[in-house]
Design an enzyme around this catalytic site. Structure first.
Site, PDB file in Angstrom:
ATOM      1  N   LEU A 201     -46.307 -57.152 104.921  1.00  0.00           N
ATOM      2  CA  LEU A 201     -46.297 -58.619 104.859  1.00  0.00           C
ATOM      3  C   LEU A 201     -46.455 -59.060 103.402  1.00  0.00           C
ATOM      4  O   LEU A 201     -47.488 -58.800 102.796  1.00  0.00           O
ATOM      5  CB  LEU A 201     -47.491 -59.113 105.688  1.00  0.00           C
ATOM      6  CG  LEU A 201     -47.579 -60.577 106.102  1.00  0.00           C
ATOM      7  CD1 LEU A 201     -46.385 -60.969 106.957  1.00  0.00           C
ATOM      8  CD2 LEU A 201     -48.866 -60.802 106.895  1.00  0.00           C
ATOM      9  N   HIS A 202     -45.402 -59.651 102.840  1.00  0.00           N
ATOM     10  CA  HIS A 202     -45.569 -60.094 101.451  1.00  0.00           C
ATOM     11  C   HIS A 202     -44.724 -61.296 101.048  1.00  0.00           C
ATOM     12  O   HIS A 202     -44.896 -61.843  99.965  1.00  0.00           O
ATOM     13  CB  HIS A 202     -45.246 -58.942 100.486  1.00  0.00           C
ATOM     14  CG  HIS A 202     -43.772 -58.750 100.289  1.00  0.00           C
ATOM     15  ND1 HIS A 202     -43.011 -57.996 101.142  1.00  0.00           N
ATOM     16  CD2 HIS A 202     -42.907 -59.239  99.356  1.00  0.00           C
ATOM     17  CE1 HIS A 202     -41.753 -58.023 100.756  1.00  0.00           C
ATOM     18  NE2 HIS A 202     -41.661 -58.772  99.679  1.00  0.00           N
TER      19      HIS A 202
END
Ligand code: UD1
Length: 355
Positions: A201-202
């Site tokens: 998740l980024h």
């Protein structure tokens, strides 16, 4: 022939590993690498050069942690200086990051041919910095190497047939890398559970909206009650999560430091499912025959959605849980060869050499 490669962010190191190996097989081609410095932590950068035998960059610009304009602008200035010194025949850029755009722009202003690997991808979401970067980069590139037929079609619709450039469906260099390193992957670390979901998740659209991030983390918490989730975390997301407070996270959500490529490959081989907002990991899930929930409202890799191996979980908790349940209840068939045959890098270099 002299090729100047501009890289700076994690996925570009992986793509360059495949292409630089193909370049090294041709004695008549010299490659020099410039690292912009966009990703700078050892586990976001150095580990890839060490593990994947990428030639050491001749220059590292050390430009990072700035707003988009400042980052791209400083890269542009420095890259122009170095291109004037090095006088390459071709500047090679990858993907859709600020480093990609800066490299392509510096070269095109100096009338140096730009080769763009991973050309033609579109999310049709102009809020994404990546979409802006890739559209602008494509427009000023001379050689556009597309990973998919859809990417070729996107460029055709934008009128590239009438532009003075060359569009070529090479296949995806990330598939080359995955095949090459699959056998060299390490065993999973001892603390990785036998059954697990691999998540990352980024993306700014998730990390920069507290409500979205919270909703995704709540979905992770629910799913983690059934199966552990392993989450190697980008430094951007870690910083933001620290600010939000992590106290309510399930103990079945295993948060790790960013992992090297060989460890990621090993986890991809061993996981049950993937949940991610990364572009690259969606394809890697497919390479290793794992269903993938994409934590975005759209994806550039539409062939994955169309073939049913990837579902858009978006960011709402209910949507993510629904996608998880569907994948848990129904087996998934994986089509062959969506991204070429694992020889995209050789095709790209042969094309450039023979041109
Ligand atoms: C960039 C790319 C994105 C790509 C991603 C892969 C752009 C606009 N985005 O996003 O397309 O999918 O790389 O990872 O170029 N940071 C660290 N340590 C690091 C690297 C970054 O602390 O080693 C911090 C930065 O200081 C910054 C934040 O993480 O605060 C975001 O980094 P940035 O380079 O802006 O973009 P990414 O999110 O990595």
């Amino acid at each position: 022939m002299k090729i100047l490669t501009v890289i700076g962010a994690r996925p570009q190191f992986i793509k360059a590993a495949a292409v630089s190996r193909a370049i090294a097989a041709h004695k008549s081609i010299e490659e020099i690498i410039i690292h912009t410095g966009q990703h700078f932590d050892d586990n976001m950068s150095r580990v890839f050069f060490d593990e994947l035998n990428i030639p050491q960059p001749l220059y590292n610009l050390d430009i990072h942690s700035l707003n988009h304009g400042a980052m791209t602008g400083r890269m542009l200035e420095k890259l122009e200086e170095l291109m004037l010194i090095e006088k390459p025949d071709i500047v090679l850029v990858y993907g859709d990051t600020n480093s990609t755009l800066a490299g392509a722009l510096a070269a095109s202003k100096l009338h140096i041919s730009v080769a763009h690997v991973e050309a033609g991808l579109r999310s049709f979401n102009m809020q994404m910095p990546e979409e802006v970067n890739r559209i602008l980069t494509d427009r000023i590139s001379t050689f556009l190497f597309c990973p998919t037929t859809k990417a070729v079609e996107n460029l055709r619709k934008e009128g590239f047939e009438d532009q003075p450039c060359h569009v070529f469906n090479s296949g995806d260099v990330m598939y080359d890398a995955a095949l090459y390193y699959a056998d060299r992957a390490k065993k999973p670390e001892a603390d990785i559970p036998p059954d697990f979901i691999l998540a990352t998740l980024h993306r700014a659209e998730n990390t920069d909206h507290a409500d979205r991030l919270k909703s995704i983390l709540e979905a992770f918490n629910s799913i983690a009650e059934e199966i552990p989730i392993v989450l190697p975390l980008h430094p951007r997301t870690r910083k933001i999560m620290n600010n939000l407070g992590q106290s309510k996270l399930s103990s079945n959500l295993l948060i790790l430091e960013p992992q090297g490529y060989l460890q990621m490959i090993s986890m991809l081989k061993n996981c049950k499912m993937v949940m991610t907002d990364s572009g690259g990991l969606q394809k890697e899930a497919y390479f290793f025959r794992k269903p993938c929930i994409t934590l975005r409202t759209e994806t550039e890799w539409v062939e994955l959605i169309n073939s049913g191996v990837n579902k858009l979980g978006r960011f709402e908790k209910e949507n993510i849980l629904k996608a998880y349940k569907e994948f848990s209840d129904f087996p998934v068939d994986f089509p062959e060869s969506l991204y070429g045959n694992g020889d995209a890098s050789q095709k790209i270099i042969r094309f450039l050499k023979e041109f």
